[in-house]
Write an enzyme that holds these catalytic residues in place. Structure first.
Site, PDB file in Angstrom:
ATOM      1  N   GLY A 181       0.762  -1.237   0.000  1.00  0.00           N
ATOM      2  CA  GLY A 181       0.000   0.000   0.000  1.00  0.00           C
ATOM      3  C   GLY A 181       0.790   1.283   0.000  1.00  0.00           C
ATOM      4  N   GLU A 221       3.730  -7.038   0.763  1.00  0.00           N
ATOM      5  CA  GLU A 221       3.086  -7.215  -0.545  1.00  0.00           C
ATOM      6  C   GLU A 221       3.007  -5.890  -1.298  1.00  0.00           C
ATOM      7  OE1 GLU A 221      -0.645  -8.602   0.837  1.00  0.00           O
ATOM      8  OE2 GLU A 221       0.217 -10.313   1.888  1.00  0.00           O
ATOM      9  N   PRO A 222       4.137  -5.285  -1.651  1.00  0.00           N
ATOM     10  CA  PRO A 222       4.089  -4.022  -2.402  1.00  0.00           C
ATOM     11  C   PRO A 222       3.674  -4.250  -3.851  1.00  0.00           C
ATOM     12  CG  PRO A 222       6.359  -4.756  -2.193  1.00  0.00           C
ATOM     13  CD  PRO A 222       5.522  -5.734  -1.408  1.00  0.00           C
ATOM     14  N   GLY A 223       2.941  -3.312  -4.392  1.00  0.00           N
ATOM     15  CA  GLY A 223       2.536  -3.378  -5.794  1.00  0.00           C
ATOM     16  C   GLY A 223       2.796  -2.057  -6.487  1.00  0.00           C
ATOM     17  N   ARG A 265      -7.909   5.304 -13.966  1.00  0.00           N
ATOM     18  CA  ARG A 265      -7.785   5.879 -12.635  1.00  0.00           C
ATOM     19  C   ARG A 265      -8.430   7.270 -12.503  1.00  0.00           C
ATOM     20  NH1 ARG A 265      -3.618   7.237 -10.469  1.00  0.00           N
ATOM     21  NH2 ARG A 265      -4.157   6.646  -8.330  1.00  0.00           N
ATOM     22  N   TYR A 321     -11.170   7.138  -9.735  1.00  0.00           N
ATOM     23  CA  TYR A 321     -10.730   7.668  -8.443  1.00  0.00           C
ATOM     24  C   TYR A 321     -10.525   9.172  -8.434  1.00  0.00           C
ATOM     25  CZ  TYR A 321      -9.305   2.753  -7.804  1.00  0.00           C
ATOM     26  OH  TYR A 321      -9.262   1.390  -7.731  1.00  0.00           O
ATOM     27  N   CYS A 364     -17.304   7.868 -25.576  1.00  0.00           N
ATOM     28  CA  CYS A 364     -18.587   8.562 -25.491  1.00  0.00           C
ATOM     29  C   CYS A 364     -19.093   8.581 -24.042  1.00  0.00           C
ATOM     30  CB  CYS A 364     -19.588   7.869 -26.417  1.00  0.00           C
ATOM     31  SG  CYS A 364     -21.112   8.807 -26.646  1.00  0.00           S
ATOM     32  N   TYR A 400      -2.246  -0.076 -12.068  1.00  0.00           N
ATOM     33  CA  TYR A 400      -3.707   0.082 -12.125  1.00  0.00           C
ATOM     34  C   TYR A 400      -4.161   0.870 -13.354  1.00  0.00           C
ATOM     35  CZ  TYR A 400      -3.142  -1.706  -7.467  1.00  0.00           C
ATOM     36  OH  TYR A 400      -2.782  -2.487  -6.404  1.00  0.00           O
TER      37      TYR A 400
END
Length: 430
Positions: free
Chosen positions: A247, A284-286, A323, A327, A353, A381
């Site tokens: 995270g 668990e880095p992404g 994104r 977000y 559209c 992402y």
């Protein structure tokens, strides 16, 4: 020739009037492969990984790349060859890891909705651990393992009710989240797990959210996790490893997340102070490994002046870069070949559209029709969430390694999109 690095993007630099990633000219890639086009820097990925490795020097830690951030086989291969494990959230993720050379025993299977079929496949492959996210899942996993005469290795994912101070859609450790077992029920859940014949408890896990830019939520989660480990082990249930999830955020728009090595220096100091410094750890880095390694190259199709807004219409869209629409996220947008003229202010939008198809609001740019732009920090992402909305093919992906540019995904064609479809009454082909 002058060289000017982009702030916060050490793998990107203008050399004269051309933007390069590592030693590859991006405009040349765009001309060769077309746009939209995703380009990733292997060097940037390994540099991000190295920050974690520095922070964990001398410790017993398994770094597991959270591949939902970017599941391209070529990207997974980079981390597999660097010795990483993998955090997956589906059976398809597992297939990708194994196809790219990852080891099953270094896979952690997260996710709130694992099916029995996925559990069986993962047990057959011999994965390292299931991060169990509910009491009901624990019971089902035990049944599946017993039917195979196996015991499933599990850690329970804790919902510690820690606010990560990030977007609500990517906050995963609060009471209102669907993820994990509530802090108050964790001990009871471990006690139940210890009685199930198909379960072997191996660890504990938490993951509080994504794009976190402050240390305090992590340090708060460490204390809550260690309190639980003490209670669980006092009940006679050993906890072999502690998984603190991932995270950590990246710099999209002047964001100032702590560096991975500094963050973990402070977290390890807290672990040491409480006597857990030599416990096996997992993370668990992404996004923090791949986000700033990627750019999306796009062409300016039209400039459309208006009474209230000027629009810069590009050929990348919300299906390529979801994104901003999903977000309200910010991505820097820069020209591949800067112009000297005075800039204007534009909303940078795609051709889909939908009014929500925007990439950047109120951007100051000097552009003309046909110019090439780079949308920065597009390694995480973006392609992993890309779609075929408006029957648009997904973009190709290029992995740059020094002076080499490797095509790791070809551009999707209409034939690719329609391959699994049939007209009513049509005879299936074999």
């Amino acid at each position: 020739m002058t060289t000017q690095n982009l702030p916060g993007q050490p793998h990107l630099a203008y050399r004269g009037n051309e933007l390069f990633t590592e030693n590859i000219c991006l405009s040349e890639l765009a001309k060769e492969h077309g746009t939209p086009l995703f380009v990733y820097s292997k060097g940037a990925m390994l540099a991000a990984l190295a920050a974690y490795q520095r922070g964990f020097a001398g410790r017993n830690v398994q770094i597991c790349y959270a591949m939902k951030a970017n599941p391209a086989l070529g990207v997974i291969q980079v981390f597999a060859e660097a010795g990483c494990g993998f955090d997956i959230v589906s059976g398809g993720d597992m297939d990708r890891v194994l196809a790219a050379g990852g080891r099953a025993e270094n896979i952690i299977f997260s996710g709130v909705g694992k099916t029995r079929a996925e559990m069986r496949r993962a047990l057959q492959a011999g994965i390292g651990c299931f991060n169990v996210e509910s009491e009901a899942e624990l019971e089902v996993l035990s049944d599946v393992a017993l039917s195979m005469d196996l015991r499933a290795p599990v850690s329970i994912r804790v919902n510690p009710n820690v606010d990560p101070k990030t977007h609500p859609y990517i906050s995963t450790g609060l009471k209102g989240s669907k993820f994990g077992v509530a802090h108050e029920r964790v001990l009871q859940t471990y006690q139940r797990a210890a009685t199930l014949a198909g379960i072997r408890v191996v660890g504990i896990d938490c993951h509080i959210g994504s794009q976190i830019t402050q240390e305090a939520p992590y340090l708060d989660a460490v204390d809550r996790m260690l309190d639980l480990v003490e209670a669980i082990e006092a009940a006679g249930i050993p906890v072999d490893h502690i998984d603190f999830g991932g995270g950590l955020g990246i710099n999209y728009n002047g964001d100032t997340p702590p560096s991975a090595d500094r963050l973990w220096e402070n977290m390890l100091a807290k672990l040491d102070a409480r006597g857990f410094g030599q416990r096996q750890l997992m993370i668990e880095p992404g996004r923090s490994l791949v986000g700033n390694a990627g750019v999306c190259l796009t062409e300016v199709l039209y400039l459309k002046p208006g009474e209230q807004k000027n629009f810069c219409i590009i050929d990348a869209a919300m299906n390529d870069l979801p994104r901003p629409a999903m977000y309200q996220a910010f991505h820097q947008i820069v020209p591949l070949n800067p112009r000297p003229e005075a800039p204007d202010t534009y909303d940078v939008v795609g051709p889909i559209c939908e009014s929500g198809d925007w990439i950047g609001h109120d951007r100051t740019l000097t552009v003309q029709q046909g110019d090439l732009l780079a949308v920065l920090s597009a390694g995480a992402y973006c392609m992993s969430m890309a779609s075929n909305y408006n029957s648009r093919g997904r973009a190709p992906e290029i992995l740059v390694d020094g002076e080499q540019a490797h095509v790791i995904r070809q551009r999707e064609t209409m034939a690719d999109q329609m391959r699994q479809e049939r007209l009513v009454g049509a005879t299936p082909t074999t």
